[in-house]
Design a protein around this motif. Structure first.
Motif, short mmCIF file in Angstrom:
data_model
loop_
_atom_site.label_atom_id
_atom_site.label_comp_id
_atom_site.label_asym_id
_atom_site.label_seq_id
_atom_site.Cartn_x
_atom_site.Cartn_y
_atom_site.Cartn_z
N VAL A 1 0.25 -5.88 1.86
CA VAL A 1 -0.16 -6.91 2.80
C VAL A 1 1.13 -7.52 3.34
O VAL A 1 1.85 -8.20 2.61
CB VAL A 1 -1.06 -7.98 2.14
CG1 VAL A 1 -1.38 -9.08 3.13
CG2 VAL A 1 -2.34 -7.34 1.61
N LEU B 1 -4.27 -10.72 9.70
CA LEU B 1 -3.94 -9.88 8.56
C LEU B 1 -3.24 -8.62 9.06
O LEU B 1 -3.72 -7.96 9.99
CB LEU B 1 -5.23 -9.49 7.82
CG LEU B 1 -5.08 -8.51 6.67
CD1 LEU B 1 -4.29 -9.13 5.52
CD2 LEU B 1 -6.45 -8.07 6.19
N VAL C 1 -1.45 -5.08 7.42
CA VAL C 1 -1.27 -4.25 6.23
C VAL C 1 -0.39 -3.06 6.62
O VAL C 1 -0.46 -2.59 7.76
CB VAL C 1 -2.64 -3.75 5.72
CG1 VAL C 1 -2.50 -2.82 4.53
CG2 VAL C 1 -3.55 -4.93 5.39
N ILE D 1 -8.15 1.79 6.79
CA ILE D 1 -8.16 0.63 5.90
C ILE D 1 -9.43 -0.15 6.20
O ILE D 1 -9.79 -0.33 7.36
CB ILE D 1 -6.93 -0.28 6.13
CG1 ILE D 1 -5.63 0.48 5.87
CG2 ILE D 1 -7.02 -1.55 5.30
CD1 ILE D 1 -5.34 0.79 4.42
N ILE E 1 -11.67 -3.79 5.26
CA ILE E 1 -11.55 -5.15 4.77
C ILE E 1 -12.92 -5.65 4.34
O ILE E 1 -13.92 -5.41 5.03
CB ILE E 1 -11.01 -6.09 5.88
CG1 ILE E 1 -9.71 -5.55 6.48
CG2 ILE E 1 -10.85 -7.52 5.37
CD1 ILE E 1 -8.60 -5.38 5.49
N GLN F 1 -10.45 -8.29 0.37
CA GLN F 1 -10.13 -7.06 -0.34
C GLN F 1 -9.71 -6.04 0.70
O GLN F 1 -10.44 -5.81 1.67
CB GLN F 1 -11.33 -6.56 -1.12
CG GLN F 1 -11.06 -5.27 -1.87
CD GLN F 1 -12.26 -4.86 -2.70
OE1 GLN F 1 -12.79 -5.65 -3.45
NE2 GLN F 1 -12.68 -3.63 -2.53
N VAL F 2 -8.56 -5.44 0.50
CA VAL F 2 -8.01 -4.45 1.42
C VAL F 2 -8.09 -3.11 0.71
O VAL F 2 -7.45 -2.92 -0.33
CB VAL F 2 -6.55 -4.79 1.78
CG1 VAL F 2 -5.97 -3.76 2.73
CG2 VAL F 2 -6.45 -6.21 2.35
N SER F 3 -8.88 -2.19 1.25
CA SER F 3 -9.08 -0.89 0.61
C SER F 3 -8.58 0.23 1.52
O SER F 3 -8.95 0.30 2.69
CB SER F 3 -10.56 -0.66 0.30
OG SER F 3 -11.03 -1.64 -0.59
N SER G 1 -6.58 -0.19 -3.55
CA SER G 1 -7.13 -1.46 -3.14
C SER G 1 -6.22 -2.60 -3.59
O SER G 1 -5.57 -2.49 -4.63
CB SER G 1 -8.53 -1.63 -3.75
OG SER G 1 -9.16 -2.76 -3.25
N THR H 1 -5.79 -10.14 -0.86
CA THR H 1 -4.92 -11.10 -0.19
C THR H 1 -4.87 -12.38 -1.00
O THR H 1 -5.58 -12.52 -2.01
CB THR H 1 -5.45 -11.46 1.22
OG1 THR H 1 -6.71 -12.15 1.08
CG2 THR H 1 -5.62 -10.21 2.08
#
Length: 157
Positions: free
Chosen positions: A4, A22, A24, A35, A37, A94-96, A115, A118
């Motif tokens: 991030v 955001l 990434v 990606i 979110i 959650q960033v996957s 994953s 933030t």
């Protein structure tokens, strides 16, 4: 590995677009297809229909001569310029990183390859002061804006 690069604001008004957006990054050799979110509550639950905007994004390389990275290690960026949290509360994103598995016996399948989370976001019913990104975050946002195609918004006035 996903990183991030620009965290969402720590405070936001519910229903307002998150600024800073955001951002990434991942090394291009990680080869993520996209990606995704998700909004997460303090208990770790995914909250559907409470986060709006661009929730899935493919990466783009940054063609920037001022970058200090060597040409053998290209970085891809994923910018989420229009995220909106609908209701007041405390959340994280959650960033996957997703890879598609086309060899699955049931057809193509999306696989979470990695994953991360933030920092915490507190959404209020009333307006809050605009958050100023750190100097490193501002520099990256300017680079992404200058190179076009990333959809980086300007700070609200």
């Amino acid at each position: 590995m996903i990183t991030v690069e620009v965290q969402p604001p720590s405070q936001v008004q519910a229903g307002a677009v998150l600024y800073p957006p955001l951002v990434v990054s991942s090394e291009s050799n990680d080869a993520y297809d996209f990606i995704q979110i998700a909004l997460i509550d303090p208990y770790g639950r995914v909250l559907e229909d409470q986060l709006y905007g661009t929730l899935t994004m493919s990466g783009r390389g940054l063609d920037d001569r001022s970058s200090s990275r060597s040409s053998s290690r290209t970085t891809e960026y994923f910018v989420f310029p229009d995220l909106v949290v609908s209701y007041a509360g405390t959340y994280s994103l959650q960033v996957s990183a997703i890879r598609m598995d086309y060899g699955s016996p049931d057809g193509a399948a999306a696989v979470i390859a990695e994953s991360t989370m933030t920092t915490q976001i507190i959404a209020y019913d009333q307006s809050v002061a605009a958050e100023i990104p750190s100097s490193d975050e501002q520099h990256l946002l300017r680079r992404l804006r200058r190179n076009g195609g990333f959809g980086v918004p300007r700070a609200p006035r």
